[in-house]
Scaffold this motif. Structure first.
Motif, PDB file in Angstrom:
ATOM      1  N   THR A 188       0.822  -1.219   0.000  1.00 15.63           N
ATOM      2  CA  THR A 188       0.000   0.000   0.000  1.00 15.63           C
ATOM      3  C   THR A 188       0.852   1.263   0.000  1.00 15.63           C
ATOM      4  O   THR A 188       2.043   1.236   0.314  1.00 15.63           O
ATOM      5  CB  THR A 188      -0.932   0.070   1.239  1.00 15.63           C
ATOM      6  OG1 THR A 188      -0.135   0.355   2.402  1.00 15.63           O
ATOM      7  CG2 THR A 188      -1.715  -1.211   1.439  1.00 15.63           C
ATOM      8  N   LEU A 222      -3.989   3.822  -0.158  1.00 19.59           N
ATOM      9  CA  LEU A 222      -4.180   3.502  -1.573  1.00 19.59           C
ATOM     10  C   LEU A 222      -3.798   2.037  -1.788  1.00 19.59           C
ATOM     11  O   LEU A 222      -2.635   1.664  -1.661  1.00 19.59           O
ATOM     12  CB  LEU A 222      -3.322   4.434  -2.437  1.00 19.59           C
ATOM     13  CG  LEU A 222      -3.471   5.936  -2.123  1.00 19.59           C
ATOM     14  CD1 LEU A 222      -2.552   6.764  -2.999  1.00 19.59           C
ATOM     15  CD2 LEU A 222      -4.917   6.391  -2.296  1.00 19.59           C
ATOM     16  N   ARG A 280       0.816   3.266 -10.699  1.00 19.03           N
ATOM     17  CA  ARG A 280      -0.503   3.876 -10.646  1.00 19.03           C
ATOM     18  C   ARG A 280      -0.376   5.373 -10.434  1.00 19.03           C
ATOM     19  O   ARG A 280       0.564   5.831  -9.784  1.00 19.03           O
ATOM     20  CB  ARG A 280      -1.336   3.263  -9.497  1.00 19.03           C
ATOM     21  CG  ARG A 280      -1.751   1.832  -9.785  1.00 19.03           C
ATOM     22  CD  ARG A 280      -2.326   1.116  -8.576  1.00 19.03           C
ATOM     23  NE  ARG A 280      -2.778  -0.212  -8.983  1.00 19.03           N
ATOM     24  CZ  ARG A 280      -4.030  -0.654  -8.912  1.00 19.03           C
ATOM     25  NH1 ARG A 280      -4.969   0.116  -8.405  1.00 19.03           N
ATOM     26  NH2 ARG A 280      -4.340  -1.857  -9.317  1.00 19.03           N
ATOM     27  N   TYR A 320      -2.605   8.600  -8.967  1.00 16.52           N
ATOM     28  CA  TYR A 320      -3.765   8.954  -8.143  1.00 16.52           C
ATOM     29  C   TYR A 320      -3.919  10.475  -8.064  1.00 16.52           C
ATOM     30  O   TYR A 320      -2.934  11.215  -8.167  1.00 16.52           O
ATOM     31  CB  TYR A 320      -3.590   8.444  -6.708  1.00 16.52           C
ATOM     32  CG  TYR A 320      -3.604   6.949  -6.550  1.00 16.52           C
ATOM     33  CD1 TYR A 320      -4.796   6.268  -6.298  1.00 16.52           C
ATOM     34  CD2 TYR A 320      -2.419   6.221  -6.617  1.00 16.52           C
ATOM     35  CE1 TYR A 320      -4.807   4.885  -6.137  1.00 16.52           C
ATOM     36  CE2 TYR A 320      -2.417   4.836  -6.461  1.00 16.52           C
ATOM     37  CZ  TYR A 320      -3.619   4.182  -6.217  1.00 16.52           C
ATOM     38  OH  TYR A 320      -3.616   2.819  -6.064  1.00 16.52           O
ATOM     39  N   HIS A 354      -7.860  11.133  -3.657  1.00 10.68           N
ATOM     40  CA  HIS A 354      -7.367   9.745  -3.519  1.00 10.68           C
ATOM     41  C   HIS A 354      -7.935   8.811  -4.587  1.00 10.68           C
ATOM     42  O   HIS A 354      -7.790   7.593  -4.494  1.00 10.68           O
ATOM     43  CB  HIS A 354      -7.645   9.164  -2.121  1.00 10.68           C
ATOM     44  CG  HIS A 354      -7.220  10.058  -1.000  1.00 10.68           C
ATOM     45  ND1 HIS A 354      -7.621   9.885   0.301  1.00 10.68           N
ATOM     46  CD2 HIS A 354      -6.417  11.162  -0.990  1.00 10.68           C
ATOM     47  CE1 HIS A 354      -7.111  10.833   1.066  1.00 10.68           C
ATOM     48  NE2 HIS A 354      -6.377  11.627   0.297  1.00 10.68           N
ATOM     49  N   ASN A 355      -8.592   9.369  -5.600  1.00  9.58           N
ATOM     50  CA  ASN A 355      -9.142   8.538  -6.677  1.00  9.58           C
ATOM     51  C   ASN A 355      -8.037   8.061  -7.600  1.00  9.58           C
ATOM     52  O   ASN A 355      -7.076   8.792  -7.871  1.00  9.58           O
ATOM     53  CB  ASN A 355     -10.170   9.328  -7.505  1.00  9.58           C
ATOM     54  CG  ASN A 355     -11.435   9.604  -6.722  1.00  9.58           C
ATOM     55  OD1 ASN A 355     -11.749   8.892  -5.769  1.00  9.58           O
ATOM     56  ND2 ASN A 355     -12.154  10.647  -7.105  1.00  9.58           N
ATOM     57  N   LEU A 356      -8.191   6.834  -8.116  1.00  4.86           N
ATOM     58  CA  LEU A 356      -7.250   6.307  -9.097  1.00  4.86           C
ATOM     59  C   LEU A 356      -7.490   7.012 -10.432  1.00  4.86           C
ATOM     60  O   LEU A 356      -8.619   7.039 -10.924  1.00  4.86           O
ATOM     61  CB  LEU A 356      -7.456   4.796  -9.252  1.00  4.86           C
ATOM     62  CG  LEU A 356      -6.573   4.086 -10.265  1.00  4.86           C
ATOM     63  CD1 LEU A 356      -5.113   4.101  -9.845  1.00  4.86           C
ATOM     64  CD2 LEU A 356      -7.043   2.647 -10.481  1.00  4.86           C
TER      65      LEU A 356
END
Length: 415
Positions: free
Chosen positions: A284, A299, A328, A330, A335-337
């Motif tokens: 994470t 995340l 990834r 973000y 905190h959205n992908l």
């Protein structure tokens, strides 16, 4: 207080005020992290004038022009295609790290061959070999933005301060009882911080080469450290699963960030130091509020260890790189992908934004580095040619040159 001149800062967008107070020349910065090409310029200028007493009515026009220049720079579309410019047979043993000076005119490489080398970026010529360490030169850094000094940290338990122009050693700092694995200068270039396998972080006076404070309290090696943009705080990330925020002047612990279930791999401030991102072997990345020390987001999604994390310059986007071969992107606020970066066939050990925030660069064990669009996750370009894993990569300040460092004993310049 008397305003002397304005300086423009493109990355992240801001205006620096140089002013005189009590006979001393000082600076303060106006950060414009939310500035966009479509932002109402007049509203921005009004807000600056309202908050900043140094901006008198006679300076308003000048400020407006500076804001417009920043908006033009932000609005430039960059579709740069990188090509291989030079392959440098840099060292006789694998490289450990690479780093640019602020302008990108030169860069440094550290190696298992116990040396650090300074290179001229435009010619690819070696300028100096910094010799004297008795073991692997693992951690290296320029004192950006000045770029006249280099610090090297070694498995021989010492760090050395060097003069860039002459390549001579100013100081050898002794005090750690185990390998030094991370280091950096504070923003003013008056202190160096070193993190070690001996569980301590030490701060050293650049001028005198002496230890000023030892930050003790971790129960396992310190693997990552980062100064705040003001230089008044520092964070240390450790294999003891925690990150600690320290007061630089007193050496006192301000906050302990506790919550990860495995070793920390990376810990970074965002630009305004309101957030800290931490990557961990527990798969994470966590986001922490600096003021309270609270975890405000975890995340998840990676299937293996998170090996590196990085904010963009404005601190609004966040990257994670993992041993699962993916990265990834973000939104650091929601905190959205935003996107998944998929395509590497080996672990990704290093990830970074270009200064403009329009490209992501990843370095992988699959012998390639890749460039990605952070919004869509599309791979824009594969940088191929290394014959062993790439574990270090960097953009210059303009974002138009890349260096990659590999286990194959070479580094490559891409332009």
């Amino acid at each position: 207080m008397k305003l002397k001149r304005f300086l423009l800062r493109y990355y992240p967008p801001g205006i620096i005020l140089e002013y005189e107070q009590g006979g001393l020349l000082k600076t303060k910065s106006i950060d414009l992290l939310d500035l966009r090409p479509e932002t109402d310029t007049d509203l921005v200028v009004e807000e600056i004038a309202r908050k900043e007493q140094l901006i008198t009515s006679s300076k308003i026009d000048q400020v407006r022009k500076l804001v417009q220049r920043l908006q033009e720079k932000i609005g430039q579309k960059d579709e740069h295609h990188f090509y291989l410019f030079k392959v440098l047979r840099a060292h006789i043993l694998p490289l450990t790290n690479v780093a640019f000076n602020k302008s990108g005119s030169s860069f440094i490489t550290g190696s298992y061959d116990r040396t650090c080398k300074i290179w001229d970026t435009s010619s690819g010529e070696e300028m100096h070999t910094l010799e004297g360490h008795r073991n692997v030169v693992y951690a290296i850094a320029f004192n950006n933005p000045f770029g006249d000094k280099i610090i090297t940290g070694s498995f021989d338990k010492t760090c050395k301060l060097w003069d860039v122009k002459e390549g001579k050693c100013y100081h050898t700092m002794r005090g750690h009882t185990a390998e030094i694995v991370c280091l950096n200068f504070n923003p003013a270039s008056t202190l160096v911080a070193t993190g070690s396998m001996d569980t301590t972080c030490k701060l050293w006076d650049v001028e005198k080469g002496v230890e000023t404070v030892s930050l003790g309290g971790h129960t396992a090696e310190i693997i990552s450290l980062s100064f705040s943009s003001s230089g008044s705080e520092i964070i240390t990330g450790s294999f003891d699963h925690t990150v600690v925020l320290w007061d630089v002047r007193s050496g006192k612990r301000i906050q302990s960030l506790v919550g990860h279930k495995a070793e920390i791999s990376s810990a970074q401030f965002n630009w305004d130091c309101s957030l800290i991102a931490t990557g961990s072997m527990d798969k994470t990345c966590k986001l922490w509020d600096v003021g309270s020390g609270r975890c405000i987001g975890t995340l998840k999604g990676h299937e293996d260890e998170v090996l590196d994390v990085a904010f963009d310059y404005t601190g609004q986007m966040l990257l994670t790189a993992s041993a699962d071969g993916t990265a990834r992107c973000y939104n650091a606020v929601t905190h959205n992908l935003v996107s998944k970066l998929e395509g590497h066939e080996g672990e990704i050990s290093k990830i970074t934004f270009n200064p403009q925030g329009t490209y992501v660069l990843t370095a992988s064990a699959d012998k390639t580095a890749r460039l990605w669009d952070p919004e869509t996750g599309n791979c824009k370009q594969v940088l191929e040619g290394h014959t062993d894993e790439i574990f270090s990569c960097a953009f210059n300040y303009e974002g138009n040159t890349i260096i990659t460092g590999s286990k194959d004993n070479t580094c490559r310049i891409w332009r």
